[in-house]
Design an enzyme around this catalytic site. Structure first.
Site, PDB file in Angstrom:
ATOM      1  N   GLU A   1      37.802 107.503  89.727  1.00 15.45           N
ATOM      2  CA  GLU A   1      38.183 108.499  90.916  1.00 15.45           C
ATOM      3  C   GLU A   1      39.812 107.800  91.303  1.00 15.45           C
ATOM      4  OE1 GLU A   1      35.457 108.403  94.738  1.00 15.45           O
ATOM      5  OE2 GLU A   1      37.000 107.267  95.924  1.00 15.45           O
TER       6      GLU A   1
ATOM      7  N   SER B   1      36.274 102.429  95.272  1.00 19.43           N
ATOM      8  CA  SER B   1      35.595 102.919  94.376  1.00 19.43           C
ATOM      9  C   SER B   1      36.226 103.313  92.758  1.00 19.43           C
ATOM     10  CB  SER B   1      35.094 103.930  94.994  1.00 19.43           C
ATOM     11  OG  SER B   1      33.939 103.462  95.900  1.00 19.43           O
TER      12      SER B   1
ATOM     13  N   ARG C   1      36.887 114.575  96.430  1.00 21.60           N
ATOM     14  CA  ARG C   1      37.694 113.167  96.074  1.00 21.60           C
ATOM     15  C   ARG C   1      38.623 114.697  95.232  1.00 21.60           C
ATOM     16  NH1 ARG C   1      35.579 111.822  99.447  1.00 21.60           N
ATOM     17  NH2 ARG C   1      34.361 110.096 100.027  1.00 21.60           N
TER      18      ARG C   1
HETATM   19  C1  LIG Z   1      39.140  97.993 100.041  1.00 23.26           C
HETATM   20  C2  LIG Z   1      38.954  99.711  99.869  1.00 23.26           C
HETATM   21  C3  LIG Z   1      38.290 100.678 100.624  1.00 23.26           C
HETATM   22  C4  LIG Z   1      38.127 102.334 100.177  1.00 23.26           C
HETATM   23  N1  LIG Z   1      37.556 102.544 100.325  1.00 23.26           N
HETATM   24  C5  LIG Z   1      37.909 103.617 100.607  1.00 23.26           C
HETATM   25  C6  LIG Z   1      37.088 105.230 101.632  1.00 23.26           C
HETATM   26  O1  LIG Z   1      36.038 104.870 101.468  1.00 23.26           O
HETATM   27  N2  LIG Z   1      37.101 106.832 100.902  1.00 23.26           N
HETATM   28  C7  LIG Z   1      38.085 106.832 100.200  1.00 23.26           C
HETATM   29  O2  LIG Z   1      38.456 108.240  99.555  1.00 23.26           O
HETATM   30  N3  LIG Z   1      38.895 106.051  99.553  1.00 23.26           N
HETATM   31  C8  LIG Z   1      38.711 104.929 100.674  1.00 23.26           C
HETATM   32  N4  LIG Z   1      39.948 103.456  98.896  1.00 23.26           N
HETATM   33  C9  LIG Z   1      40.740 104.198  98.202  1.00 23.26           C
HETATM   34  C10 LIG Z   1      41.782 104.134  98.961  1.00 23.26           C
HETATM   35  O3  LIG Z   1      42.528 103.809  99.741  1.00 23.26           O
HETATM   36  C11 LIG Z   1      42.588 105.940  99.193  1.00 23.26           C
HETATM   37  O4  LIG Z   1      42.112 106.582  98.188  1.00 23.26           O
HETATM   38  C12 LIG Z   1      43.478 106.437 100.032  1.00 23.26           C
HETATM   39  O5  LIG Z   1      43.382 107.499 100.793  1.00 23.26           O
HETATM   40  C13 LIG Z   1      44.691 106.126  99.266  1.00 23.26           C
HETATM   41  O6  LIG Z   1      45.710 106.598  99.708  1.00 23.26           O
HETATM   42  P1  LIG Z   1      47.080 105.824  99.137  1.00 23.26           P
HETATM   43  O7  LIG Z   1      47.847 105.625 100.110  1.00 23.26           O
HETATM   44  O8  LIG Z   1      46.847 103.449  99.497  1.00 23.26           O
HETATM   45  O9  LIG Z   1      47.587 105.835  98.057  1.00 23.26           O
HETATM   46  P2  LIG Z   1      47.829 105.074  96.462  1.00 23.26           P
HETATM   47  O10 LIG Z   1      46.910 104.104  96.262  1.00 23.26           O
HETATM   48  O11 LIG Z   1      49.159 104.535  97.038  1.00 23.26           O
HETATM   49  O12 LIG Z   1      48.305 106.819  95.255  1.00 23.26           O
HETATM   50  C14 LIG Z   1      46.974 107.291  94.932  1.00 23.26           C
HETATM   51  C15 LIG Z   1      47.302 108.107  94.102  1.00 23.26           C
HETATM   52  O13 LIG Z   1      48.085 109.334  95.259  1.00 23.26           O
HETATM   53  C16 LIG Z   1      49.610 109.507  94.884  1.00 23.26           C
HETATM   54  N5  LIG Z   1      50.461 109.237  95.643  1.00 23.26           N
HETATM   55  C17 LIG Z   1      50.594 108.758  97.427  1.00 23.26           C
HETATM   56  N6  LIG Z   1      51.341 109.283  98.089  1.00 23.26           N
HETATM   57  C18 LIG Z   1      51.265 110.417  97.648  1.00 23.26           C
HETATM   58  C19 LIG Z   1      52.877 111.482  97.967  1.00 23.26           C
HETATM   59  N7  LIG Z   1      52.841 111.186  99.672  1.00 23.26           N
HETATM   60  N8  LIG Z   1      53.091 112.339  97.654  1.00 23.26           N
HETATM   61  C20 LIG Z   1      52.115 112.275  96.393  1.00 23.26           C
HETATM   62  N9  LIG Z   1      51.696 111.796  95.370  1.00 23.26           N
HETATM   63  C21 LIG Z   1      51.054 110.691  96.314  1.00 23.26           C
HETATM   64  C22 LIG Z   1      49.921 107.961  93.889  1.00 23.26           C
HETATM   65  O14 LIG Z   1      50.630 108.512  92.833  1.00 23.26           O
HETATM   66  C23 LIG Z   1      48.575 108.258  93.150  1.00 23.26           C
HETATM   67  O15 LIG Z   1      48.263 108.976  91.963  1.00 23.26           O
HETATM   68  C24 LIG Z   1      39.491 102.163  99.214  1.00 23.26           C
HETATM   69  C25 LIG Z   1      40.985 101.159  98.104  1.00 23.26           C
HETATM   70  C26 LIG Z   1      39.974 100.237  99.090  1.00 23.26           C
HETATM   71  C27 LIG Z   1      40.753  99.358  98.540  1.00 23.26           C
END
Ligand SMILES: Cc1cc2nc3c(=O)[nH]c(=O)nc-3n(C[C@H](O)[C@H](O)[C@H](O)COP(=O)(O)OP(=O)(O)OC[C@H]3O[C@@H](n4cnc5c(N)ncnc54)[C@H](O)[C@@H]3O)c2cc1C
Length: 298
Positions: free
Chosen positions: A293, A222, A172
């Site tokens: 996380e 998480s 992570r």
């Molecule tokens: C119900 C639920 C279940 C989940 N299950 C999991 C799981 O099983 N495993 C897991 O690892 N995570 C899980 N997550 C967390 C999350 O979905 C993941 O970490 C996911 O990969 C985040 O992607 P995002 O596009 O939403 O990122 P965001 O939340 O939009 O951003 C996360 C970080 O990345 C940065 N960012 C986003 N896109 C870019 C880009 N293109 N360039 C530079 N920086 C960027 C943002 O600035 C921020 O710092 C879960 C979340 C929820 C709500």
């Protein structure tokens, strides 16, 4: 010289969305107003926006699905770049190149339609490819970097391709979390499998997730990382009897102790108070320092 406001609104009027807050664009449904929210349609637009911000010293933050962030209750006086319109998924043999805003679920389904496997574990994660590459998102023993070949990043001046071997990453975590680069796209190598086998895999992971994460309130997944390979933060928090502990509308999920849920109108401050409470309890009783996380957006 024209003000940032004038130039920005003139140049990007087609992609600016007004009067939105982080509540509207994050899965936690928490956070203050956003001065400028933009949905770039191309990589070229991302570059133009960030260059303009840098020239005018205006802060910006890039968001994908907004599913791993906790945003401050204060107004964000800069630009939020939401990547979800950059969602191209292009196959070439067993390789797939995904735009940073492509949803993980869409990548899995598109791959299934080409009889390509390897990302099924990601179904149900509500994030984008960009977010997953920043976080090295993963589940059930698999992670984003397993099948990653390279990412294309933009450092504010130029775009460059970084191969996996040249990127520091771990559980992570990736070196990108400490830098300000933007992930523009990523390429993954997949495996040829039958449609039925892939469909079975998807069903398997959907079932597993439904059992573990039957959560009805807004959340950001998480909150803490696993402190060790065999022990999850959820198990520790549960063992200390903290399920249901709440400050205001921020509560430790009664279903999955690793999640904090927003019961209705939780504030960032309430979530932070709860995080600090959990952190202190775990440290004082078990001498374990939990690590966040989720990412805080000030
Ligand atoms: C119900 C639920 C279940 C989940 N299950 C999991 C799981 O099983 N495993 C897991 O690892 N995570 C899980 N997550 C967390 C999350 O979905 C993941 O970490 C996911 O990969 C985040 O992607 P995002 O596009 O939403 O990122 P965001 O939340 O939009 O951003 C996360 C970080 O990345 C940065 N960012 C986003 N896109 C870019 C880009 N293109 N360039 C530079 N920086 C960027 C943002 O600035 C921020 O710092 C879960 C979340 C929820 C709500």
């Amino acid at each position: 010289m024209k003000s940032f406001d004038t130039v920005f609104c003139e140049q990007f009027k087609e992609i600016i969305v007004l009067n939105k807050s982080f509540k509207d664009i994050t899965t936690f449904k928490i956070g203050g107003k956003i001065k400028y929210l933009v949905y770039p349609r191309t990589i070229c637009e991302i570059k133009k926006i960030t260059k303009l911000c840098n020239r005018h010293k205006v802060k910006f933050v890039v968001l994908g699905g907004g599913s791993n962030v906790l945003a401050s209750d204060d107004c964000f006086e800069g630009v939020v770049i939401k990547t979800t319109e950059i969602k191209e998924i292009k196959f070439c043999g067993k390789k797939v190149v995904c735009g940073c805003g492509a949803l993980l679920g869409s990548v899995v389904i598109s791959a299934k339609n080409k009889n390509l496997s390897g990302m099924e574990w990601a179904v149900g994660i509500p994030g984008t490819v960009g977010g997953a590459c920043i976080m090295n998102a993963g589940a059930f023993g698999f992670e984003t970097f397993d099948r990653l070949n390279y990412v294309v990043v933009f450092d504010g001046k130029k775009a460059k391709k970084l191969y996996k071997k040249d990127i520091k990453y771990g559980y992570r975590t990736t070196e990108f979390q400490k830098s300000s680069v933007i992930i523009l796209k990523a390429q993954f190598s997949l495996l040829q499998k039958s449609h039925d086998e892939i469909a079975k895999n998807i069903e398997f992971f959907v079932q597993k997730r439904t059992k573990l994460q039957k959560i009805c309130f807004p959340n950001a997944g998480s909150v803490f990382k696993k402190p060790s390979k065999d022990l999850s933060a959820a198990e520790i928090i549960d063992r200390l009897g903290l399920k249901g502990k709440r400050f205001g509308d921020a509560m430790v999920s009664t279903f999955h102790a690793g999640f904090i849920v927003n019961l209705n109108c939780a504030t960032c401050k309430e979530v932070q108070k709860l995080i600090a409470f959990i952190f202190d309890k775990v440290y004082n009783i078990l001498n374990i320092k939990l690590e966040l996380e989720i990412i805080y957006i000030p």
